[in-house]
Every structure is written in structure tokens, then in C-alpha cells.
Design an enzyme around this catalytic site. Structure first.
Site, PDB file in Angstrom:
ATOM      1  N   THR A   8      -7.660  35.464  -5.192  1.00  0.00           N
ATOM      2  CA  THR A   8      -6.727  36.070  -4.234  1.00  0.00           C
ATOM      3  C   THR A   8      -6.492  37.538  -4.544  1.00  0.00           C
ATOM      4  OG1 THR A   8      -5.605  33.948  -4.006  1.00  0.00           O
ATOM      5  CG2 THR A   8      -4.424  35.885  -3.213  1.00  0.00           C
ATOM      6  N   THR A   9      -6.308  37.845  -5.831  1.00  0.00           N
ATOM      7  CA  THR A   9      -6.019  39.224  -6.223  1.00  0.00           C
ATOM      8  C   THR A   9      -7.205  40.140  -5.954  1.00  0.00           C
ATOM      9  OG1 THR A   9      -4.598  38.308  -7.934  1.00  0.00           O
ATOM     10  CG2 THR A   9      -5.085  40.640  -8.090  1.00  0.00           C
ATOM     11  N   TYR A  55      -4.716  26.067   6.294  1.00  0.00           N
ATOM     12  CA  TYR A  55      -4.467  26.055   7.728  1.00  0.00           C
ATOM     13  C   TYR A  55      -4.768  24.696   8.373  1.00  0.00           C
ATOM     14  CZ  TYR A  55      -4.182  27.344  12.626  1.00  0.00           C
ATOM     15  OH  TYR A  55      -3.836  27.386  13.944  1.00  0.00           O
ATOM     16  N   TYR A  69      -8.058  23.912  -6.866  1.00  0.00           N
ATOM     17  CA  TYR A  69      -6.999  24.923  -6.841  1.00  0.00           C
ATOM     18  C   TYR A  69      -5.952  24.480  -5.828  1.00  0.00           C
ATOM     19  CZ  TYR A  69      -4.830  29.584  -6.229  1.00  0.00           C
ATOM     20  OH  TYR A  69      -3.948  30.628  -6.147  1.00  0.00           O
ATOM     21  N   ARG A  99       0.584  28.837  -0.151  1.00  0.00           N
ATOM     22  CA  ARG A  99      -0.337  29.675   0.629  1.00  0.00           C
ATOM     23  C   ARG A  99      -1.168  28.859   1.617  1.00  0.00           C
ATOM     24  NH1 ARG A  99      -0.926  35.123  -1.948  1.00  0.00           N
ATOM     25  NH2 ARG A  99      -2.237  35.516  -0.130  1.00  0.00           N
ATOM     26  N   LYS A 152      -6.484  24.343 -11.159  1.00  0.00           N
ATOM     27  CA  LYS A 152      -5.485  25.401 -11.208  1.00  0.00           C
ATOM     28  C   LYS A 152      -4.326  24.912 -10.350  1.00  0.00           C
ATOM     29  CE  LYS A 152      -4.560  30.203  -9.852  1.00  0.00           C
ATOM     30  NZ  LYS A 152      -5.077  31.405  -9.147  1.00  0.00           N
ATOM     31  N   ILE A 168      -4.368  30.982 -14.968  1.00  0.00           N
ATOM     32  CA  ILE A 168      -5.081  31.992 -14.187  1.00  0.00           C
ATOM     33  C   ILE A 168      -3.983  32.806 -13.533  1.00  0.00           C
ATOM     34  CG2 ILE A 168      -6.619  32.427 -12.235  1.00  0.00           C
ATOM     35  CD1 ILE A 168      -8.140  29.897 -12.997  1.00  0.00           C
TER      36      ILE A 168
END
Length: 283
Positions: free
Chosen positions: A32-33, A95, A121, A126, A149, A191
Site C-alpha cells: 500500500t505504501t 470491494y 493479508y 480498507r 499479515k 509489516i
């Protein structure tokens, strides 16, 4: 990103070398980062390839290859393996809001078709879908699904999962504020978003917990608490990319629909960085 919004390869190179020098235990490429959601497929794989070639086996490279389309996640995972990633990190399909059976079949489908270590993950804040402990336990029986994660911040999930899986199954926190508690409860690491600006400190916390030196880890974590909190003044990666730019490590450019950090948050984040002894370039 460069000012023309192309990938800033020079900054990427510097960041990777800085992380390795600072003691980071592994690199997640295109998480994401890393603005994974604003890169196209070719850029996505090019970044993974560049990081793998640069790291040269010094630390593991984990490629973010999740998607809300099973076929797209499969393609990304295949291509990440093809360019030499050590493992892949696959976020739950966002989504679509699949059922637990849908989550199970999605990850099973990819794991059975790509022979590479895969980390689940779970980040419902999100994705709008929460992978249950029972689904994780089912997936852990697939040989190349090697860990998760877990970013809910729910510490009770550590033992709920850990008690039902093999000892080799890795539990990684994805929530900086609760990561220390997560590791104390039996998790294996984090993480981290904060590690993007304070890699040595986050790496040290993980090492100290593994050594049983909890009080020393707590002291470092206490210093980082303002950073943990303020890196989420707006959605990640907006604040952390702004912080890295303030540190002189990257430029300020960011791709739409992401926007630069709102000015009203600048001072709070600067103060948080200062409190953690993280140096920024003078204004």
C-alpha cells in the site's frame, strides 16, 4: 513518484539501500505504501523486478500481488514469481465483499497455481471484508500459504489462529499501534507503515521481542507512538509519503486519486517525527 508522475527509480533505489543499511529484515515491494493501487500491471512488476535485482538476496523480497479479481491476482503472482520475488502478499479481494467460502477459494485457487510462498493479508478497514480465523486456519493447510499479515488490531486472533496451525505458519501484524502486543501474544513480526520512516527502530523492537526483552522494546515503541498515530491522519500512504519527502528521501509527487497531505496536518506530523527523533529537512 517524479514530478511528471512517472516512477521515481532513483528514489526507490535509495530507499531500498537505506532500509537494508538500517537493519530492515525484509522488503515489501508494491505494498500500500508503495502506491500499488495507482500503478498499472507493467509498472507493478517492473518495481518488483527492480527491487529483487537490487537486493540480490540480502533480505527477502515480498511482492504485493493481491487484487479484487482472482484472475488479476493470479497474473500478478505469476509475474512476481517470474522476476524472482521470494514470496507474495495477497490482500483479501476488496470491494466485492466475498463470503468466507469465496475468500477461501480465491486464495486456494492462486496458491495451487503458483508455486511460491504466499502470505494472506487481512485488512478489513480498507477492503470491507474480514477474513475469519477459521478461514485462515483452513488456508494454512495449503503448503505454500505460509502466513498472514493480520491488520485488524484484534490481538485475540493471534492465539485463535496460532493454536490451530503448524508452528511454521507466520503471523505478522499489519497494525503499528498494536504490533508490540501482537508479538507479545505470539506473533512473529510486523509489516509496518512506521518502518518506512523509522526502519531501525521498528526492526529493533522486533528483535528485542524475539529475545524476550519486552521492557526495552516498550521504551522504543513508546517513542514511536506519536508516529504510529499520525501516519494515519489521512489514508495511507498519503502521510508517510509526505513524511519521507520532508525527510528528503523522496519527492512530494503522488498520483490521483491520492492527494498530498492536507496542510492542516503538517505540523502534527512534523511534531510526531521530531518526538521520535526522526530528522526532517528544515522548512
Amino acid at each position: 513518484m517524479c514530478e511528471d508522475l512517472s516512477v521515481d527509480w532513483d528514489a526507490l533505489h535509495k530507499l531500498v539501500e537505506w532500509h537494508i543499511a538500517q537493519g530492515t529484515h525484509g522488503i515489501v515491494a508494491v505494498g500500500t505504501t508503495g502506491e500499488s493501487a495507482t500503478l498499472n500491471v507493467d509498472e507493478h512488476i517492473a518495481v518488483v523486478k527492480k527491487v529483487v535485482e537490487q537486493v540480490e538476496g540480502r533480505v527477502p523480497v515480498i511482492a504485493g500481488t493481491g487484487a479484487n479479481s482472482t484472475s488479476e491476482a493470479l497474473e500478478l503472482t505469476e509475474k512476481a514469481k517470474g522476476v524472482g520475488a521470494d514470496a507474495c502478499l495477497l490482500v483479501t479481494p476488496y470491494y466485492n465483499k466475498p463470503s468466507q467460502e469465496g475468500l477461501y477459494l480465491h486464495h486456494k485457487y492462486i496458491a495451487e497455481r503458483v508455486d511460491i510462498a504466499q502470505l494472506l493479508y487481512n485488512v478489513p478497514g480498507r477492503t470491507a471484508v474480514d477474513m475469519s480465523a477459521d478461514t485462515v486456519i483452513r488456508l494454512a493447510k495449503i503448503d505454500n500459504i505460509v502466513g498472514i499479515k493480520e491488520a485488524t488490531g484484534d490481538i485475540s486472533r493471534v492465539q485463535a489462529i496460532k493454536s490451530q496451525v503448524d508452528d511454521q505458519f507466520v503471523l505478522i501484524s499489519g497494525d503499528d499501534e498494536t504490533a508490540l502486543d501482537f508479538m507479545q501474544a505470539g506473533g512473529h513480526g510486523v509489516i509496518s507503515v512506521t518502518a518506512n520512516v523509522a526502519p531501525a527502530a521498528v526492526a529493533k523492537i522486533c528483535e528485542l521481542i524475539q529475545q524476550g526483552k519486552v521492557e526495552e522494546a516498550q521504551i522504543i515503541n513508546q517513542q514511536l507512538l506519536p508516529v504510529h498515530k499520525n501516519l494515519f491522519l489521512e489514508a495511507n500512504p498519503i502521510p508517510v509519503k509526505w513524511a519521507l519527502a520532508e525527510m528528503g528521501l523522496i519527492g512530494h509527487a503522488i498520483r490521483l486519486p491520492l492527494t498530498p497531505l492536507a496542510e492542516q496536518y503538517h505540523q502534527a506530523l512534523r511534531d510526531a517525527l521530531k518526538a521520535a527523533s526522526i530528522e526532517v529537512v528544515p522548512a
